[in-house]
Scaffold this motif. Sequence first.
Motif, PDB file in Angstrom:
ATOM      1  N   VAL A 321       0.860  -1.179   0.000  1.00 21.30           N
ATOM      2  CA  VAL A 321       0.000   0.000   0.000  1.00 21.30           C
ATOM      3  C   VAL A 321       0.897   1.231   0.000  1.00 21.30           C
ATOM      4  O   VAL A 321       1.914   1.274   0.706  1.00 21.30           O
ATOM      5  CB  VAL A 321      -0.967   0.027   1.210  1.00 21.30           C
ATOM      6  CG1 VAL A 321      -1.992  -1.082   1.090  1.00 21.30           C
ATOM      7  CG2 VAL A 321      -0.225  -0.077   2.527  1.00 21.30           C
ATOM      8  N   TYR A 322       0.539   2.211  -0.807  1.00 24.86           N
ATOM      9  CA  TYR A 322       1.367   3.404  -0.951  1.00 24.86           C
ATOM     10  C   TYR A 322       1.364   4.232   0.326  1.00 24.86           C
ATOM     11  O   TYR A 322       0.318   4.470   0.936  1.00 24.86           O
ATOM     12  CB  TYR A 322       0.862   4.250  -2.124  1.00 24.86           C
ATOM     13  CG  TYR A 322       1.657   5.526  -2.337  1.00 24.86           C
ATOM     14  CD1 TYR A 322       2.953   5.469  -2.825  1.00 24.86           C
ATOM     15  CD2 TYR A 322       1.109   6.770  -2.037  1.00 24.86           C
ATOM     16  CE1 TYR A 322       3.692   6.620  -3.028  1.00 24.86           C
ATOM     17  CE2 TYR A 322       1.845   7.933  -2.232  1.00 24.86           C
ATOM     18  CZ  TYR A 322       3.137   7.846  -2.726  1.00 24.86           C
ATOM     19  OH  TYR A 322       3.867   9.001  -2.905  1.00 24.86           O
ATOM     20  N   VAL A 323       2.554   4.673   0.734  1.00 25.74           N
ATOM     21  CA  VAL A 323       2.692   5.477   1.952  1.00 25.74           C
ATOM     22  C   VAL A 323       3.148   6.899   1.637  1.00 25.74           C
ATOM     23  O   VAL A 323       2.581   7.873   2.126  1.00 25.74           O
ATOM     24  CB  VAL A 323       3.687   4.807   2.928  1.00 25.74           C
ATOM     25  CG1 VAL A 323       3.976   5.730   4.121  1.00 25.74           C
ATOM     26  CG2 VAL A 323       3.130   3.476   3.420  1.00 25.74           C
ATOM     27  N   GLY A 324       4.209   7.026   0.834  1.00 29.34           N
ATOM     28  CA  GLY A 324       4.733   8.359   0.554  1.00 29.34           C
ATOM     29  C   GLY A 324       5.895   8.309  -0.413  1.00 29.34           C
ATOM     30  O   GLY A 324       6.112   7.309  -1.109  1.00 29.34           O
ATOM     31  N   LYS A 325       6.687   9.374  -0.447  1.00 32.58           N
ATOM     32  CA  LYS A 325       7.801   9.460  -1.398  1.00 32.58           C
ATOM     33  C   LYS A 325       9.069   9.944  -0.695  1.00 32.58           C
ATOM     34  O   LYS A 325       9.022  10.648   0.311  1.00 32.58           O
ATOM     35  CB  LYS A 325       7.461  10.396  -2.555  1.00 32.58           C
ATOM     36  CG  LYS A 325       7.204  11.842  -2.151  1.00 32.58           C
ATOM     37  CD  LYS A 325       6.782  12.678  -3.343  1.00 32.58           C
ATOM     38  CE  LYS A 325       6.498  14.128  -2.930  1.00 32.58           C
ATOM     39  NZ  LYS A 325       6.004  14.940  -4.052  1.00 32.58           N
ATOM     40  N   GLY A 326      10.209   9.550  -1.260  1.00 30.08           N
ATOM     41  CA  GLY A 326      11.493   9.975  -0.730  1.00 30.08           C
ATOM     42  C   GLY A 326      11.748  11.442  -1.018  1.00 30.08           C
ATOM     43  O   GLY A 326      11.442  11.929  -2.108  1.00 30.08           O
ATOM     44  N   THR A 327      12.302  12.153  -0.025  1.00 31.55           N
ATOM     45  CA  THR A 327      12.601  13.584  -0.210  1.00 31.55           C
ATOM     46  C   THR A 327      14.081  13.904  -0.025  1.00 31.55           C
ATOM     47  O   THR A 327      14.571  14.892  -0.547  1.00 31.55           O
ATOM     48  CB  THR A 327      11.775  14.451   0.756  1.00 31.55           C
ATOM     49  OG1 THR A 327      12.002  14.017   2.112  1.00 31.55           O
ATOM     50  CG2 THR A 327      10.288  14.354   0.435  1.00 31.55           C
ATOM     51  N   HIS A 328      14.801  13.048   0.738  1.00 35.09           N
ATOM     52  CA  HIS A 328      16.229  13.337   0.955  1.00 35.09           C
ATOM     53  C   HIS A 328      16.922  12.100   1.502  1.00 35.09           C
ATOM     54  O   HIS A 328      16.308  11.258   2.163  1.00 35.09           O
ATOM     55  CB  HIS A 328      16.403  14.499   1.937  1.00 35.09           C
ATOM     56  CG  HIS A 328      17.814  15.030   1.984  1.00 35.09           C
ATOM     57  ND1 HIS A 328      18.378  15.734   0.947  1.00 35.09           N
ATOM     58  CD2 HIS A 328      18.777  14.932   2.938  1.00 35.09           C
ATOM     59  CE1 HIS A 328      19.623  16.068   1.252  1.00 35.09           C
ATOM     60  NE2 HIS A 328      19.890  15.584   2.463  1.00 35.09           N
TER      61      HIS A 328
END
Length: 404
Positions: A321-328
């Motif tokens: 299930v999708y949670v979020g995205k990488g930012t750094h």
Amino acid sequence: MAPAGNFESLQAGIDNGADSVYFGVEQLNMRARATVNFTMDDLTEIAKRCEAKNVRSYLTLNTIIYDHDLSVVKTLLNKAKEANITAVIASDQAVIAMARGIGMEVHISTQLNVTNIETIKFYSLFADTMVLSRELSLRQVNSITEQIKKEAIKGPSGNLVEIEIFGHGALCMAVSGKCYLSLHSNNSSANRGACKQNCRKKYTVIDQETGFEIELDNEYLMSPKDLCTLDFLDQVIDSGIQVLKIEGRGRAPEYVATVIKTYRDAIDSYYEGSFSKEKVEAWMEALNTVYNRGFWSGYYLGQELGEWSNVSGSMATQKKVYVGKGTHYFSKATVGQFKIEAYDIKIGDKILVTGPTTGAQEMIIEEMYVNDAVAEKATKGDDCTFKLPFRIRMSDKLYKIVEV
């Protein structure tokens, strides 16, 4: 041999122990509509990643080819040769001839339905590796590999012809994948890589004269279960093959990662002398966690009729299930930062990170920070950081793995 429908799956195959990968470029392959597919501009990057890990790269160019395709085929083969792609998997004689004309290694596709030693002899004039028909038994496969050694049948390289068979993944109801249902129903040719998956749907059978509907135990009467050879992999290796193909260019990168890692472990275990029933049970549990329609042994053990799936989709025991995205990514601290955009995550959760360079990486969260404070849980809108055993990029996606 690992499937690669995009860069995520390519990297997943390389990272998890594949000796070779196969992929399609744009429209002239048998998964033209099932995957994102690569472009000609991607060939150099594909070859670069494979060469760095000593992995062979195979371009699939195995659809029916018409006159108007020939200029594109020529351009594609030349670019593949320039990029140092290892070989082309082909079925059309024009593709085979063009590849041989520029000195590119050729592998014979399963679409040519190779089933006997005389056919092997014929194609050995053009190819070093041949994919046998999926309908053969291991006894028949072994007979072919033994005759290749006995008669010293060699390909253009001067080496004995190598034999490849399907080892795991989706099967088509048609002989060696030559199906016309999609063309007749949707004017979309499976033999041009545009299968509409008619066989995966429910059907009823009705007598046209009386209107009587025949009762079926399974409405998915044309949808085969997935092939799985892991529980008799020792017999597969003993048959004398050199290449075990994992099907799945249309499946997710975590599927590629799990299946390739599992078969890599099993193959290594065989050669180490530790292949056992207990290990097979553990490996089968791993295979069941990713997309599958149920498993059967194909025709390898002498079975004459297929086994059919009773579901329209996957029977996997887990899903993402999708949670979020990488930012750094903080390289010195080996910490990844993610923006939580959907589901919550907490300490103890099993997560999956995918990306074109990252591939498919799984781990369990042992500690985390939310908005720079120690936390047990991260929710939508939070900036979450935790330690990672791998590098992430801003394009990467974060998923949670949950039991079904």
